[in-house]
Design a protein around this motif. Sequence first.
Motif, PDB file in Angstrom:
ATOM      1  N   UNK A   1      10.817  16.906 -17.446  1.00 14.65           N
ATOM      2  CA  UNK A   1      10.092  16.577 -15.255  1.00 14.65           C
ATOM      3  C   UNK A   1       9.849  15.400 -14.975  1.00 14.65           C
ATOM      4  N   UNK A   2       9.243  14.761 -16.475  1.00 17.04           N
ATOM      5  CA  UNK A   2       8.377  13.768 -15.933  1.00 17.04           C
ATOM      6  C   UNK A   2       8.318  12.355 -15.655  1.00 17.04           C
ATOM      7  N   UNK A   3       9.783  11.733 -16.054  1.00 19.71           N
ATOM      8  CA  UNK A   3      10.363  10.894 -14.967  1.00 19.71           C
ATOM      9  C   UNK A   3      11.136  10.516 -14.549  1.00 19.71           C
ATOM     10  N   UNK A   4      10.191  10.382 -13.069  1.00 19.84           N
ATOM     11  CA  UNK A   4      10.984  10.898 -11.915  1.00 19.84           C
ATOM     12  C   UNK A   4      12.043   9.604 -10.897  1.00 19.84           C
TER      13      UNK A   4
ATOM     14  N   UNK B   1       0.809  -1.260   0.189  1.00 25.77           N
ATOM     15  CA  UNK B   1      -0.116   0.035   0.079  1.00 25.77           C
ATOM     16  C   UNK B   1       0.792   1.018  -0.279  1.00 25.77           C
ATOM     17  N   UNK B   2       0.455   2.122  -0.836  1.00 26.00           N
ATOM     18  CA  UNK B   2       1.446   2.933  -0.913  1.00 26.00           C
ATOM     19  C   UNK B   2       0.736   4.408   0.066  1.00 26.00           C
ATOM     20  N   UNK B   3       1.903   5.007   0.461  1.00 25.55           N
ATOM     21  CA  UNK B   3       1.549   6.461   1.419  1.00 25.55           C
ATOM     22  C   UNK B   3       2.102   7.110   1.138  1.00 25.55           C
ATOM     23  N   UNK B   4       3.068   7.682  -0.058  1.00 26.86           N
ATOM     24  CA  UNK B   4       3.771   8.634  -0.346  1.00 26.86           C
ATOM     25  C   UNK B   4       4.688   8.734  -1.463  1.00 26.86           C
ATOM     26  N   UNK B   5       4.526   9.643  -2.509  1.00 20.71           N
ATOM     27  CA  UNK B   5       4.911   9.512  -4.021  1.00 20.71           C
ATOM     28  C   UNK B   5       5.484  10.687  -4.585  1.00 20.71           C
ATOM     29  N   UNK B   6       7.158  10.733  -5.331  1.00 16.52           N
ATOM     30  CA  UNK B   6       6.816  11.611  -5.449  1.00 16.52           C
ATOM     31  C   UNK B   6       6.052  12.017  -7.196  1.00 16.52           C
ATOM     32  N   UNK B   7       5.454  12.275  -8.347  1.00 15.67           N
ATOM     33  CA  UNK B   7       5.396  12.147  -9.620  1.00 15.67           C
ATOM     34  C   UNK B   7       5.367  13.328 -10.132  1.00 15.67           C
ATOM     35  N   UNK B   8       6.267  13.046 -11.568  1.00 16.58           N
ATOM     36  CA  UNK B   8       6.520  13.787 -11.588  1.00 16.58           C
ATOM     37  C   UNK B   8       5.659  14.756 -13.126  1.00 16.58           C
ATOM     38  N   UNK B   9       6.236  16.050 -13.084  1.00 14.97           N
ATOM     39  CA  UNK B   9       5.678  16.936 -13.888  1.00 14.97           C
ATOM     40  C   UNK B   9       5.449  16.980 -15.431  1.00 14.97           C
ATOM     41  N   UNK B  10       4.888  17.744 -15.907  1.00 13.47           N
ATOM     42  CA  UNK B  10       4.810  18.071 -17.331  1.00 13.47           C
ATOM     43  C   UNK B  10       4.438  19.320 -17.669  1.00 13.47           C
ATOM     44  N   UNK B  11       4.949  20.282 -16.904  1.00 15.08           N
ATOM     45  CA  UNK B  11       4.648  22.323 -16.901  1.00 15.08           C
ATOM     46  C   UNK B  11       6.000  21.622 -17.434  1.00 15.08           C
ATOM     47  N   UNK B  12       5.807  23.413 -18.360  1.00 16.82           N
ATOM     48  CA  UNK B  12       6.676  24.246 -19.181  1.00 16.82           C
ATOM     49  C   UNK B  12       7.587  22.718 -19.564  1.00 16.82           C
ATOM     50  N   UNK B  13       7.434  21.252 -20.218  1.00 20.14           N
ATOM     51  CA  UNK B  13       7.900  20.483 -20.795  1.00 20.14           C
ATOM     52  C   UNK B  13       8.837  21.310 -21.669  1.00 20.14           C
ATOM     53  N   UNK B  14       9.117  22.260 -23.032  1.00 19.83           N
ATOM     54  CA  UNK B  14       9.714  22.568 -23.081  1.00 19.83           C
ATOM     55  C   UNK B  14       9.679  21.934 -24.417  1.00 19.83           C
ATOM     56  N   UNK B  15      10.096  22.814 -25.775  1.00 19.49           N
ATOM     57  CA  UNK B  15      10.101  22.358 -26.643  1.00 19.49           C
ATOM     58  C   UNK B  15      10.494  20.631 -27.072  1.00 19.49           C
ATOM     59  N   UNK B  16       9.531  20.212 -28.104  1.00 17.84           N
ATOM     60  CA  UNK B  16      10.272  19.136 -29.117  1.00 17.84           C
ATOM     61  C   UNK B  16      11.330  18.690 -29.185  1.00 17.84           C
ATOM     62  N   UNK B  17      12.549  17.826 -28.574  1.00 19.27           N
ATOM     63  CA  UNK B  17      13.790  17.535 -28.599  1.00 19.27           C
ATOM     64  C   UNK B  17      13.954  17.763 -30.282  1.00 19.27           C
ATOM     65  N   UNK B  18      15.739  18.239 -30.604  1.00 12.98           N
ATOM     66  CA  UNK B  18      16.273  17.919 -32.470  1.00 12.98           C
ATOM     67  C   UNK B  18      15.899  16.379 -32.062  1.00 12.98           C
ATOM     68  N   UNK B  19      16.183  16.127 -33.377  1.00 17.93           N
ATOM     69  CA  UNK B  19      16.385  14.957 -34.099  1.00 17.93           C
ATOM     70  C   UNK B  19      18.611  14.628 -33.224  1.00 17.93           C
ATOM     71  N   UNK B  20      18.801  15.204 -33.095  1.00 20.21           N
ATOM     72  CA  UNK B  20      19.973  15.164 -32.654  1.00 20.21           C
ATOM     73  C   UNK B  20      19.504  14.366 -30.551  1.00 20.21           C
ATOM     74  N   UNK B  21      19.059  15.304 -30.383  1.00 19.60           N
ATOM     75  CA  UNK B  21      18.531  15.041 -28.436  1.00 19.60           C
ATOM     76  C   UNK B  21      17.802  14.432 -28.438  1.00 19.60           C
ATOM     77  N   UNK B  22      17.385  13.004 -28.636  1.00 19.18           N
ATOM     78  CA  UNK B  22      16.326  12.254 -28.391  1.00 19.18           C
ATOM     79  C   UNK B  22      17.270  11.436 -27.826  1.00 19.18           C
ATOM     80  N   UNK B  23      16.833  10.419 -26.435  1.00 18.94           N
ATOM     81  CA  UNK B  23      17.634  10.020 -25.711  1.00 18.94           C
ATOM     82  C   UNK B  23      17.251   8.963 -26.074  1.00 18.94           C
TER      83      UNK B  23
END
Length: 304
Positions: free
Chosen positions: A82-85, A12-34
């Motif tokens: 900052x989505x993937x905490x 049973x989960x009691x506390x968690x950090x959930x990422x955020x998609x707010x101000x997520x930035x522009x679509x990455x460049x092809x070279x910038x893809x992880x």
Amino acid sequence: MLQLNIKDETSRLCAVVLGTAVSNGPTPTIDGAYDPKSLEHIKAGTYPVEEDMVKEMEAFNQVFQKYNVQVFRPEVIENYNQIFSRDIGFVIDDIFIKANILPDRERELDAIQYVIDQIDPLKVVRPPEEVHVEGGDVMLWNDHIFVGTYKGSDYKDYITARTNMHGVNYLKELFPNKIVKEFDLVKSKIEPRDNALHLDCCFQPVGTNKGIIYKSGFREEADYMYLVDLFGKENLFHIEREEMYHMNSNVFSIAPDVVVSEKNFTRLNNWLRDNGFTVEEIPYAEIAKQEGLLRCSTLPLIRD
């Protein structure tokens, strides 16, 4: 003070950090893809937009509220993903381990510093520099710590190889009483259907004795068989290549009988319900385009 406690993936989960998609930035460049999946969507012009991802994460947050889970969110860094905490840190027992992530993601740790400040400083550790270990590769199962890694000699050439054998050995030293078992994962820079970015992309326990697994995500059949022997084949839901691509193993457990899942995972969600789980279905298909899903977006701190 936060009294950390994480011993498995499903209590049973009691506390968690959930990422955020707010101000997520522009679509990455092809070279910038992880990762190859983001790359595929950048090239196709189908990379997710901020508004849709914010909505999806809010749906996830609403499920946490429903179950009275204490939710922390990162401080927003402008124009920054900052989505993937899960990548930036993880908890084992009562220890918070900061991940040595890709250097340009260091700021994500700063954004949850206010949470780390609520933890006993003696319980916060930072591995030495040569140790690479990310939360998506670390999975707790009672006395086991499962760790995804990549043993290929070309490790350094793969931005998708996130946890090295130094990371595995570091966890063995830190937790001498646990069984630390590493799994050699299949990696690809170009084909997302053949890339297990983290262990949770091809395996995850659910409930008290079941799991979701993708056999071809493991480079060695022996590693796959280890899990089959441990869980029993009848307790494992085997996903197919396309289901792995859509991240079917990357669901998230709020309790032993409650799983948050993507609403399009029809086959999986039916299996879960048939096995007595309550399935909280939410839309998360846009975020999935970045090769991460529900488990990736969370950093659990306390489970009962």
